[in-house]
Scaffold this motif. Structure first.
Motif, short mmCIF file in Angstrom:
data_model
loop_
_atom_site.label_atom_id
_atom_site.label_comp_id
_atom_site.label_asym_id
_atom_site.label_seq_id
_atom_site.Cartn_x
_atom_site.Cartn_y
_atom_site.Cartn_z
N LEU A 1 0.81 -1.21 0.00
CA LEU A 1 0.00 0.00 0.00
C LEU A 1 0.85 1.26 0.00
O LEU A 1 0.40 2.31 -0.45
N ASN A 2 2.07 1.16 0.51
CA ASN A 2 2.96 2.32 0.57
C ASN A 2 4.40 1.88 0.32
O ASN A 2 5.21 1.80 1.24
N PRO A 3 4.72 1.57 -0.94
CA PRO A 3 6.01 0.95 -1.26
C PRO A 3 7.23 1.83 -1.05
O PRO A 3 8.35 1.33 -1.02
N ASN A 4 7.05 3.13 -0.90
CA ASN A 4 8.19 4.04 -0.75
C ASN A 4 8.45 4.48 0.68
O ASN A 4 9.29 5.36 0.91
N ASP A 5 7.75 3.87 1.64
CA ASP A 5 7.91 4.26 3.04
C ASP A 5 9.21 3.67 3.59
O ASP A 5 9.38 2.45 3.67
N SER A 6 10.13 4.53 4.00
CA SER A 6 11.45 4.08 4.47
C SER A 6 11.37 3.34 5.80
O SER A 6 12.14 2.40 6.04
N GLU A 7 10.44 3.72 6.67
CA GLU A 7 10.32 3.06 7.98
C GLU A 7 9.86 1.60 7.79
O GLU A 7 10.37 0.69 8.45
N ILE A 8 8.90 1.39 6.90
CA ILE A 8 8.44 0.03 6.63
C ILE A 8 9.58 -0.79 6.03
O ILE A 8 9.81 -1.94 6.42
N GLN A 9 10.32 -0.19 5.11
CA GLN A 9 11.44 -0.89 4.47
C GLN A 9 12.50 -1.27 5.49
O GLN A 9 13.05 -2.38 5.44
N ASN A 10 12.79 -0.36 6.43
CA ASN A 10 13.80 -0.66 7.45
C ASN A 10 13.34 -1.77 8.38
O ASN A 10 14.10 -2.69 8.71
N ASN A 11 12.08 -1.69 8.81
CA ASN A 11 11.58 -2.68 9.76
C ASN A 11 11.47 -4.07 9.14
O ASN A 11 11.71 -5.08 9.82
N ILE A 12 11.11 -4.13 7.85
CA ILE A 12 11.02 -5.45 7.23
C ILE A 12 12.42 -6.06 7.10
O ILE A 12 12.58 -7.29 7.18
N THR A 13 13.43 -5.22 6.97
CA THR A 13 14.80 -5.73 6.93
C THR A 13 15.18 -6.34 8.27
O THR A 13 15.80 -7.42 8.33
N PHE A 14 14.81 -5.67 9.37
CA PHE A 14 15.07 -6.20 10.71
C PHE A 14 14.35 -7.54 10.90
O PHE A 14 14.92 -8.49 11.45
N ALA A 15 13.10 -7.60 10.46
CA ALA A 15 12.31 -8.83 10.62
C ALA A 15 12.91 -9.97 9.80
O ALA A 15 12.95 -11.12 10.25
N GLN A 16 13.38 -9.65 8.61
CA GLN A 16 13.97 -10.69 7.76
C GLN A 16 15.26 -11.25 8.35
O GLN A 16 15.64 -12.38 8.04
N ASN A 17 15.91 -10.46 9.19
CA ASN A 17 17.13 -10.96 9.85
C ASN A 17 16.83 -12.08 10.84
O ASN A 17 17.75 -12.79 11.26
N MET A 18 15.55 -12.24 11.23
CA MET A 18 15.18 -13.30 12.16
C MET A 18 14.89 -14.62 11.44
O MET A 18 14.72 -15.64 12.08
N THR A 19 14.82 -14.58 10.10
CA THR A 19 14.52 -15.81 9.37
C THR A 19 15.73 -16.74 9.33
O THR A 19 16.87 -16.30 9.45
N ILE A 20 15.45 -18.02 9.16
CA ILE A 20 16.51 -19.03 9.12
C ILE A 20 17.12 -19.17 7.74
O ILE A 20 18.33 -19.31 7.58
N ASP A 21 16.25 -19.11 6.72
CA ASP A 21 16.71 -19.35 5.35
C ASP A 21 17.49 -18.16 4.81
O ASP A 21 17.01 -17.03 4.84
N ALA A 22 18.68 -18.43 4.32
CA ALA A 22 19.51 -17.40 3.67
C ALA A 22 19.42 -17.62 2.16
O ALA A 22 20.02 -18.55 1.62
N ILE A 23 18.67 -16.77 1.50
CA ILE A 23 18.42 -16.94 0.07
C ILE A 23 18.94 -15.72 -0.68
O ILE A 23 18.58 -14.57 -0.36
N ASP A 24 19.78 -15.96 -1.66
CA ASP A 24 20.36 -14.87 -2.44
C ASP A 24 19.37 -14.40 -3.51
O ASP A 24 18.52 -15.16 -3.98
#
Length: 255
Positions: free
Chosen positions: A89-112
């Motif tokens: 809904l808001n693809p250019n929001d920097s806060e959402i982009q930053n937070n999703i990066t933090f959340a992705q760091n909790m995932t197990i799978d490392a996919i290039d």
């Protein structure tokens, strides 16, 4: 049974009243959810936010707050899922982009990610300049300008003006065609774009859409996949590194 004007007006007023009541209720739920979040009751905040979703209401802010609450609860898959919904809904929001990066760091799978290069990358960058509706609007604008300039060309009695209007109409029709092609390409990308988030703590990806298929690889909660095809209760998925396989549909949640 006949319905008179007063009955129609009464029904219209009732619908407006119900809409306003529902909107007011959702605002109250949102504020209550924010208060619970500030107090550290993240589970309670999730309940309030999800109650809003059940009414059919959605917004980037609501999904973002849901992602934050689940992140605080260490719920990897839901946090990424709701951040992704907020980004839609808001693809250019920097806060959402930053937070999703933090959340992705909790995932197990490392996919290039397979990087795009050359003309494919250029085409992707140009297409991403505007959404499909934006390209469609530009197509309409240039088409209208072409029509107006062509009318001036047709009505003009001067050879010099005719030449100028002819060149101008050619430019605008060319721009309209280019924008139409970008709108068509963007629409096709949206049509085939079927992302999903893995919600199962661990899911086996098979070579065939059945339990007897050979194990190709294993995915874990929070990983983002693309759904390519569906057979019965199996989805053919593709990862950002190009790997494909069949996975149980119940193990993922489409965005």
């Amino acid at each position: 049974m006949r319905i008179n004007t007063f009955q129609i007006l009464g029904l219209f007023i009732l619908l407006i009243g119900l809409g306003n009541y529902s909107f007011g209720q959702n605002i109250q739920l949102f504020e209550e959810g924010n208060k619970l979040y500030d107090e550290g009751d993240f589970g309670g905040a999730v309940d309030k936010y999800e109650a809003i979703l059940k009414t059919g209401e959605e917004s980037a802010e609501l999904y973002y707050n849901l992602g934050n609450a689940h992140y605080k609860l260490n719920n990897v898959a839901p946090s990424i899922y709701y951040y992704e919904k907020a980004l839609q809904l808001n693809p250019n929001d920097s806060e959402i982009q930053n937070n999703i990066t933090f959340a992705q760091n909790m995932t197990i799978d490392a996919i290039d990610n397979i990087p795009e290069v050359g003309l494919k990358k250029l085409l992707s960058n140009l297409t991403a300049l505007f959404p499909t509706d934006g390209w469609a609007l530009l197509t309409s604008v240039f088409a209208v300008l072409f029509t107006l300039i062509f009318i001036f060309y047709y009505l003009s009695g001067s050879t010099a003006k005719k030449r100028t209007f002819f060149v101008g109409s050619g430019i605008f029709i060319s721009l309209a065609v280019v924008c139409f092609l970008f709108a068509f390409h963007s629409h096709n990308l949206e049509r085939i774009d079927k992302p999903a988030i893995v919600f199962a703590s661990e899911s086996q990806v098979k070579s065939e859409p059945n339990p007897r298929g050979t194990l190709s690889f294993t995915l874990h909660a929070g990983t983002k996949v693309q759904i390519l095809d569906t057979i019965n209760n199996w989805n053919k998925i593709k990862l950002s590194d190009g790997k494909t396989g069949w996975m149980k549909a119940e193990d993922m949640k489409p965005l």
